[in-house]
Design a protein around this motif. Structure first.
Motif, short mmCIF file in Angstrom:
data_model
loop_
_atom_site.label_atom_id
_atom_site.label_comp_id
_atom_site.label_asym_id
_atom_site.label_seq_id
_atom_site.Cartn_x
_atom_site.Cartn_y
_atom_site.Cartn_z
N MET A 175 -9.21 -14.77 3.46
CA MET A 175 -9.23 -13.78 2.72
C MET A 175 -9.12 -13.86 1.31
O MET A 175 -8.45 -14.35 0.91
CB MET A 175 -8.07 -12.58 3.17
N VAL A 176 -10.23 -13.39 0.65
CA VAL A 176 -10.31 -13.37 -0.87
C VAL A 176 -9.14 -12.42 -1.27
O VAL A 176 -9.54 -11.17 -0.99
CB VAL A 176 -11.77 -13.31 -1.41
N ILE A 177 -8.40 -12.76 -2.18
CA ILE A 177 -7.10 -12.02 -2.68
C ILE A 177 -6.96 -11.75 -4.01
O ILE A 177 -7.10 -12.69 -4.87
CB ILE A 177 -5.75 -12.46 -2.11
N SER A 178 -7.22 -10.45 -4.36
CA SER A 178 -6.81 -10.12 -5.96
C SER A 178 -6.05 -8.77 -5.89
O SER A 178 -5.85 -8.31 -4.84
CB SER A 178 -8.14 -10.18 -6.73
N LEU A 214 2.02 -14.20 -9.63
CA LEU A 214 2.16 -14.88 -8.47
C LEU A 214 2.81 -13.94 -7.45
O LEU A 214 2.86 -14.19 -6.17
CB LEU A 214 2.62 -16.14 -8.71
N ASP A 215 3.88 -13.40 -7.88
CA ASP A 215 4.48 -12.20 -7.02
C ASP A 215 3.56 -11.44 -6.03
O ASP A 215 4.05 -11.26 -4.94
CB ASP A 215 5.56 -11.41 -7.80
N PHE A 216 2.49 -11.21 -6.79
CA PHE A 216 1.78 -10.27 -5.72
C PHE A 216 1.24 -11.19 -4.61
O PHE A 216 1.18 -10.52 -3.61
CB PHE A 216 0.40 -9.75 -6.81
N LEU A 217 0.98 -12.35 -5.04
CA LEU A 217 0.33 -13.19 -3.72
C LEU A 217 1.48 -13.56 -2.73
O LEU A 217 1.31 -13.54 -1.38
CB LEU A 217 -0.17 -14.49 -4.58
N PHE A 218 2.84 -13.68 -3.32
CA PHE A 218 3.73 -14.05 -2.46
C PHE A 218 4.12 -12.86 -1.61
O PHE A 218 4.63 -12.91 -0.28
CB PHE A 218 4.76 -14.63 -3.12
N GLN A 219 3.95 -11.52 -2.02
CA GLN A 219 4.25 -10.50 -1.29
C GLN A 219 3.21 -10.25 -0.15
O GLN A 219 3.52 -9.71 0.94
CB GLN A 219 4.22 -9.25 -2.29
N LYS A 220 1.92 -10.36 -0.58
CA LYS A 220 0.77 -10.43 0.37
C LYS A 220 0.98 -11.30 1.48
O LYS A 220 1.01 -11.00 2.61
CB LYS A 220 -0.50 -10.62 -0.15
N GLN A 221 1.54 -12.70 1.39
CA GLN A 221 1.86 -13.89 2.36
C GLN A 221 3.01 -12.99 3.14
O GLN A 221 3.05 -13.39 4.45
CB GLN A 221 2.16 -15.02 1.73
#
Length: 244
Positions: A175-178, A214-221
């Protein structure tokens, strides 16, 4: 061309390392097919949508050759064997565009090639019946999960059917994430995967360059890990290294 003989239009063939997914860093021989059944605004290979009169073959020493489109399975096998030593490429990647638009060709081509390493299919995951035609010749399936504007119930159902066919091979979803990816479609995507098998690996692929928290990415994970067993954050390594 013999009557009934399948042919395909190629964009390019080139050696590199795999820059995405579970095989990051693996020496790979890429075959990029032309044409796509989707029109994603964020596509980074728009040049692969149209058929070309010729396609390029980049050799390991940097030499670039040109060949005429379309090609038969026999001719493509011949070109590969004449220009590459498969020993140095544990992986053959079929990419695009959307390679499954050429399913009949792929079936003939892969049967004749008998590649000694893994055959990786990079696909948008929207052509399950085409996958069914070739799945016995594929070792790894890398399925992109598409968000905007493709988050309809019909689209999710197609992704589920695709994964049900692919699951018998080594399969993962990218999944491409932004920050543009909203919670609702993201959560629905996780549910779509989990309904097939919660142990299908999910690759969250941040849009490069990463200009957001990067917190956005960690929350999605973290959210994805509530329902899936394996969720990895992996950027596009080939873009970081500035290689093809």
């Amino acid at each position: 061309m013999k009557l009934g003989e399948s042919m395909a239009s190629i964009v390019e063939i080139f050696p590199s390392i795999q820059g995405e997914g579970l095989s990051v860093g693996v020496s790979t021989l890429f075959i990029r097919f032309s044409g796509c059944n989707l029109n994603c605004s964020y596509c980074d290979t728009k040049y692969a949508k149209e058929e070309k009169e010729k396609f390029t073959v980049t050799k390991e020493d940097g030499t670039v050759l040109e060949f005429l489109n379309p090609v038969t399975p026999e001719r493509l096998v011949e070109i590969l064997r004449e220009n590459y030593d498969f020993t140095y490429f544990p992986q053959l990647a079929l990419t695009g565009g959307e390679p499954l638009l050429h399913a009949s060709f792929l079936k003939d081509f892969l049967a004749k090639l008998s590649y000694p390493g893994d055959v990786l299919l990079e696909t948008n995951g929207t052509l399950p019946e085409k996958l069914r035609e070739v799945i016995s010749y594929i070792d790894i399936v890398s399925q992109d999960y598409k968000f905007k504007p493709f988050v309809t119930e019909e689209f999710k159902a197609v992704h589920r059917e695709f994964l049900r066919i692919a699951i018998y091979k080594k399969t993962y979803v990218k999944m491409v994430i932004s920050p543009e990816v909203q919670d609702l479609p993201f959560n629905e995507a996780i549910d779509t995967i989990a309904l097939v098998n919660s142990k299908i690996p999910l690759i969250l692929q941040p849009v490069t360059p990463i200009t957001y928290s990067l917190d956005f990415l960690f929350q999605k994970q973290k959210k994805a890990l509530e329902k899936l067993w394996e969720v990895r954050l992996i950027p596009q390594v080939h873009k970081l290294l500035q290689i093809k």
